[in-house]
Design an enzyme around this catalytic site. Structure first.
Site, short mmCIF file in Angstrom:
data_model
loop_
_atom_site.label_atom_id
_atom_site.label_comp_id
_atom_site.label_asym_id
_atom_site.label_seq_id
_atom_site.Cartn_x
_atom_site.Cartn_y
_atom_site.Cartn_z
N GLY A 1 34.04 53.43 51.65
CA GLY A 1 32.57 53.48 51.59
C GLY A 1 32.03 54.78 52.14
N GLU B 1 33.03 38.42 46.20
CA GLU B 1 32.67 38.18 44.80
C GLU B 1 32.96 36.72 44.43
OE1 GLU B 1 31.69 40.74 42.71
OE2 GLU B 1 31.93 42.31 44.23
N LYS C 1 42.98 51.73 47.12
CA LYS C 1 42.52 52.70 48.10
C LYS C 1 43.70 53.37 48.81
CE LYS C 1 38.17 50.23 48.81
NZ LYS C 1 37.55 49.11 49.59
#
Ligand SMILES: NC(=O)c1ccc[n+]([C@@H]2O[C@H](COP(=O)([O-])OP(=O)(O)OC[C@H]3O[C@@H](n4cnc5c(N)ncnc54)[C@H](OP(=O)(O)O)[C@@H]3O)[C@@H](O)[C@H]2O)c1
Ligand SMILES: NC(=O)c1ccc[n+]([C@@H]2O[C@H](COP(=O)([O-])OP(=O)(O)OC[C@H]3O[C@@H](n4cnc5c(N)ncnc54)[C@H](OP(=O)(O)O)[C@@H]3O)[C@@H](O)[C@H]2O)c1
Lengths: 431, 431
Positions: free
Chosen positions: B132, B188, B203
């Protein structure tokens, strides 16, 4: 491939670290920057000191010999103001880039030196001056350009962090742990620069300049050291769910707005990212309007981490440094002593009579908002009081029959100032 | 002042965040980069969705209209492989720089896209794809150039970190906390990408490429999710002085040496810098030969932090990206299951009979090295065993009369591999 000539001023912990690092990392540096750095002269004070063999031919005690050695960059690792400052100025005028680890110099004379560098078309970089190996200045300069940084807080001095961590863990006195730290080489023979907070003030002043674009003269930074911290106080703080850190905090209230900078022993809730930074580690917590918060933790000193910062600066001499206009005369705000939550430590001698509940009741009966109380086995008491007002000190003294000298108060981080709430926010949106 | 045209692909959490950030930070960006960014077209899927008024005139569902809008940079915030990949390729060929937040795409097709970018003389930046708002890719690229990074470890997925933190704190089941996280928008509706570890694998693969200069195809990264973690297991782990994290670890053994990459629930000693990273925070711990270690902590997702990373990439389009040769065919090592310390969780149903001391004695009597044992009030037991060998599993099963399915083992971080000792070192030298 470009061979860049380096003049090294100083061959102590940092200077020697840089010398060795430039050799050990040569291939990595070449691969990534297409340059090599060659140390061509090393300035020291004492020509007779025994040095490693490889450096001997480069040693000199004359600065002019460094400048004559075909150097394009001067790395300053002497420390202090003079002669470091004069050497740096002369090198800049001669067209050399400067990389330095000297926090005192950068804090006290950074703006002039930056102007001189600009006027001579050279770089003036000083990543190693704050947080050792932690690339915090590079992060502020290059990686958080679009963010308005409104608060910078940090544990910027490893010596005091080591002392406070050890005092809390072992429950022994400041003097005892200081002696231990000196023995281990974690503290200087004259510990004043560290334990009285000067070193952290220099670093905070540098951070504040990059974060807020404002120059705050060192004497105007609030400063309180750790000499009066006791093991009994730390025990109570731990039991109340906090940690005591020598915290450096810089805040800006609105863009180009007033600024407050201070270094002071401060309580952090145990869950705060800085609370678990122990021992000789340093850490910096940056808060920006877009990124929310970023914390950087690492080795705040030592030969290799500090050399890392210097060598990274060398590798980045060709990176354009973004423009920052500098507000040379920012409005300074004193630390907000009002409205926030505060920890009050009541010295052992006076409170043996009370238990925590009685204490809380008495204080609440006179209108104070008590968030926590703890009474030590050694007799002291600790209070967390909300909506603190400086006049409470005399109320407490009177009510509990204390001497003012038996009462210490400390700020609790995140509870003061306009932006206290922002600090508590957790990034919203999907994860 | 240069006005740079931006084409935005996607107007969801990230796309809208970037749109607003470019407006809100316009003056800061102008001051520091002497550029302004103007969004000139916004690609979405559903033309009929209601959007904020300011963006309405820019909305299109046709990619060719974005390319016709005089854009010099394309920000990709659609997600997934197609059509994101095709759009990015077309934009590069048309001479546009690319900034993307798409970890799946960068992990799976990064090397080709980087080549295409190089061949077309454009930048391909993706800071938002990892961590992020945390500027970790910029740190690796620009601020740790002279360091040989030998280990990268991180908490790279906020959803799973939130779930593990909440499970440990509240002592309730995975399913219950997952439902809570979905309700709060932290997970989600289909949680597989997060809880099965795919997101963290993407990542880690990106981090590994930048840290070690080697491309490891996603299917070859070891991956274990958190679905089998129980509250009873977490309780025992806490009592043994550890925290369980979905930890992504990449290690390289020597320069250009073999590499191991994996994502797996892993025990961290409570004192480790990553152990106290809770909730939706992400963190990355970088270990290099010069800097020793640097940890970066921050908001791993959310509208503003992710927009911060994208906008910072935009501000850095003109920064030269250092060369890194890419080893496309590195030697991959499987996770070392031998020699290190391992946590063993014995399922409640089978161990109600034993107390911790008896358990330890029985295991020591058959030659195991027991570092810690804990027995849960709910009946399960946890062991920390040193010098683990995979064959111990069957020994334990036989000795304790268990079913193999009642035994779970987890690695303990910092205890494996050649460089385990280096990890424990604290920077030496003065502080
Ligand atoms: N140590 C760390 O971990 C660390 C971390 C970050 C920043 N820094 C900063 O780095 C700087 C250097 O620190 P250090 O620990 O390396 O200091 P140090 O070990 O005391 O070394 C100082 C070096 O400077 C030389 N020197 C002193 N006065 C001189 C003079 N008048 N002319 C020429 N040379 C002179 C000394 O020469 P001799 O060898 O002949 O005595 C010595 O080689 C300081 O600004 C410090 O704050 C240090
Ligand atoms: N959310 C985060 O915090 C975060 C953090 C880091 C990275 N990321 C990454 O950022 C990317 C975007 O995530 P997000 O959370 O913003 O997703 P999102 O909220 O679902 O938004 C996706 C956007 O893309 C548009 N879109 C979808 N398919 C399309 C297509 N075929 N053609 C054109 N437009 C299409 C959608 O259009 P409509 O609006 O018409 O539906 C929507 O505007 C992903 O790669 C994600 O992994 C997200």
């Amino acid at each position: 491939m470009k061979g860049i000539g380096v003049g090294l001023l100083g061959f102590g912990t940092v200077g020697a670290g840089v010398f060795h690092a430039l050799r050990n990392q040569e291939d990595v540096i070449l691969k990534r920057t297409e340059s090599t750095f060659e140390v061509r002269a090393v300035l020291v004070q004492n020509a007779d000191k025994k040095r490693v063999k490889e450096v001997e031919p480069l040693i000199t005690t004359r600065f002019d010999q460094v400048m004559d050695a075909d150097v394009q960059v001067v790395v300053e690792a002497i420390g202090g103001i003079e002669p470091a400052r004069t050497y740096i100025e002369q090198a800049m005028v001669a067209g050399c880039h400067i990389v330095t680890a000297n926090k005192e110099l950068v804090a006290k004379h950074g703006p002039e030196l930056e102007r001189l560098a600009r006027n001579n078309g050279v770089q003036f970089l000083y990543e190693a001056s704050v947080g050792g190996g932690i690339p915090v200045l590079g992060t502020l300069l290059h990686l958080l350009k679009s963010n308005r940084i409104y608060r910078v807080s940090g544990i910027l001095n490893g010596t005091t962090n080591y002392i406070l961590t050890r005092m809390a863990d072992a429950g022994v006195s400041f003097d005892q742990i200081l002696a231990e730290a000196q023995e281990k080489g974690y503290a200087e023979a004259d510990p004043a620069a560290d334990v009285d907070g000067f070193d952290a003030v220099y670093k905070l002043s540098i951070l504040g300049r990059l974060a807020f674009g404002a120059h705050i003269p060192v004497p105007e930074v609030r400063r309180k050291g750790i000499r009066d911290v006791t093991a009994a106080e730390l025990e109570l703080i731990a039991r109340l769910g906090y940690r005591l850190k020598l915290l450096a905090v810089g805040e800006q209230y609105g863009e180009m707005g007033p600024i407050s900078l201070g270094v002071e022993p401060t309580l952090l809730p145990s869950s705060h990212p800085l609370a678990s930074v122990n021992g000789v580690h340093n850490a910096i917590h940056l808060e920006g309007d877009l990124v929310q918060d970023v914390t950087l933790v690492g080795q705040g000193a030592g030969e290799k981490p500090t050399a890392s910062a210097v060598v990274e600066d060398l590798c980045n001499l060709s990176l354009p440094v973004p423009r920052r206009s500098l507000d040379e005369d920012p409005l300074l705000l004193p630390a907000a002593e009002s409205g926030g939550t505060r920890f009050v430590f009541l010295n052992p001698r006076n409170t043996g009579i009370l238990d925590a509940d009685t204490l809380r009741q008495r204080l609440e009966s006179i209108g104070l908002t008590v968030e926590g109380t703890a009474v030590s086995s050694q007799g002291g008491a600790g209070l967390i009081l909300r909506r603190w007002d400086p006049s409470f000190a005399s109320v407490l003294v009177a009510e509990l029959g204390l001497d003012l000298s038996n009462l210490t108060t400390r700020p609790v981080f995140g509870s003061q100032g306009v932006q206290a709430d922002q600090q508590q926010q957790v990034g919203s949106g999907a994860v």
